[in-house]
Motif scaffolding. Structure first.
Motif, short mmCIF file in Angstrom:
data_model
loop_
_atom_site.label_atom_id
_atom_site.label_comp_id
_atom_site.label_asym_id
_atom_site.label_seq_id
_atom_site.Cartn_x
_atom_site.Cartn_y
_atom_site.Cartn_z
N UNK A 31 60.72 0.78 -23.79
CA UNK A 31 61.26 -0.54 -24.43
C UNK A 31 62.34 0.00 -24.99
N UNK A 32 62.58 0.50 -25.85
CA UNK A 32 64.29 0.95 -26.73
C UNK A 32 65.01 1.21 -25.74
N UNK A 33 64.83 2.09 -24.53
CA UNK A 33 65.24 2.28 -23.61
C UNK A 33 66.17 1.32 -22.25
N UNK A 34 65.18 0.88 -21.84
CA UNK A 34 65.79 -0.38 -21.33
C UNK A 34 66.55 -1.36 -22.38
N UNK A 35 65.99 -1.61 -23.27
CA UNK A 35 67.56 -2.87 -24.68
C UNK A 35 67.89 -2.57 -24.58
N UNK A 36 68.40 -0.86 -25.13
CA UNK A 36 69.68 -0.01 -25.23
C UNK A 36 70.40 -0.45 -23.70
N UNK A 37 69.63 -0.09 -22.87
CA UNK A 37 70.44 -0.30 -21.06
C UNK A 37 71.20 -2.02 -21.00
N UNK A 38 70.28 -2.57 -21.83
CA UNK A 38 70.51 -4.42 -21.44
C UNK A 38 71.63 -4.51 -22.46
N UNK A 39 71.64 -3.92 -23.34
CA UNK A 39 72.60 -4.75 -24.81
C UNK A 39 73.48 -3.95 -24.22
N UNK A 60 79.06 -7.86 -32.78
CA UNK A 60 78.30 -8.09 -31.50
C UNK A 60 77.91 -6.88 -30.97
N UNK A 61 78.67 -5.39 -31.26
CA UNK A 61 78.73 -4.32 -30.24
C UNK A 61 78.61 -3.46 -31.49
N UNK A 62 78.82 -3.75 -32.55
CA UNK A 62 78.43 -2.74 -33.43
C UNK A 62 77.06 -3.09 -34.19
N UNK A 63 76.89 -4.33 -34.00
CA UNK A 63 75.26 -5.09 -34.38
C UNK A 63 74.03 -3.83 -33.81
N UNK A 64 74.61 -4.65 -32.59
CA UNK A 64 73.73 -3.96 -31.29
C UNK A 64 73.46 -2.38 -30.93
N UNK A 65 75.20 -1.96 -31.55
CA UNK A 65 73.92 -0.42 -31.39
C UNK A 65 73.58 0.08 -32.47
N UNK A 67 71.01 -1.69 -34.56
CA UNK A 67 69.53 -1.83 -34.13
C UNK A 67 69.23 -1.01 -32.86
N UNK A 68 69.95 -0.57 -31.75
CA UNK A 68 69.30 0.38 -31.33
C UNK A 68 69.26 1.49 -31.78
N UNK A 69 69.81 2.05 -32.52
CA UNK A 69 69.91 2.79 -33.48
C UNK A 69 68.29 2.39 -34.40
N UNK A 70 68.34 1.60 -35.34
CA UNK A 70 66.54 1.17 -35.81
C UNK A 70 66.14 1.60 -34.90
N UNK A 71 65.92 1.01 -33.79
CA UNK A 71 64.61 1.16 -33.04
C UNK A 71 64.47 1.90 -32.83
N UNK A 72 65.06 3.15 -32.45
CA UNK A 72 65.12 4.97 -31.70
C UNK A 72 64.57 5.48 -33.51
N UNK A 73 64.81 4.85 -34.36
CA UNK A 73 64.47 5.78 -35.58
C UNK A 73 62.95 5.54 -36.02
#
Length: 132
Positions: A31-39, A60-65, A67-73
């Motif tokens: 799910x994180x991989x799919x979200x990272x691609x779409x975001x 926005x780009x910084x926030x999304x990055x 967010x994806x780092x937090x999800x991966x963590x």
């Protein structure tokens, strides 16, 4: 003999570890991989030269990055938690097995000593030299 009131049930801990590992590897990671691609792409404001729009895109780009780092963590932490639960269960199982083995050895020694004491008491009482 070991204390029967102390019983560490590791089956549920192992089940917890399996469940967490499954959720992390099979549910969250994809799910994180799919979200990272779409975001990853920022589509708004492409034709707008406004500095405010570009600043918003950057934030926005910084926030999304982040967010994806937090999800991966989070996924990584779930894997660490599963590994820790497995290790704790393994260690408790090893301790329980060692305690059971140690208790069996102590019981065998006590049984041997008791048998020897009974044999000697029988010899003294009946003077038979220990043959029963």
């Amino acid at each position: 003999m070991s204390d029967p009131s102390i019983n560490v049930e590791t089956g549920e801990l192992n089940n917890f570890a399996k469940d967490v590992r499954f959720e992390a590897d099979e549910v969250f990671r994809p799910a994180v991989s799919r979200a990272a691609v779409s975001l990853s792409g920022i589509n708004f404001g492409q034709k707008n030269a406004s500095g405010a729009v570009h600043a918003a895109k950057t934030r926005y780009s910084q926030a999304m990055s982040a967010h994806v780092r937090n999800l991966n963590a989070y996924v990584e932490a779930a894997g660490i938690m599963a590994a820790a639960a497995e290790l704790v269960a393994k260690e408790f199982d090893a301790v329980d097995a060692n305690n059971a083995e140690a208790a069996a050895r102590v019981n065998a020694m006590l049984r041997s000593a008791t048998d020897e004491a009974h044999r000697k008491a029988f010899e003294q009482a009946y003077g038979t030299g220990g043959a029963v």
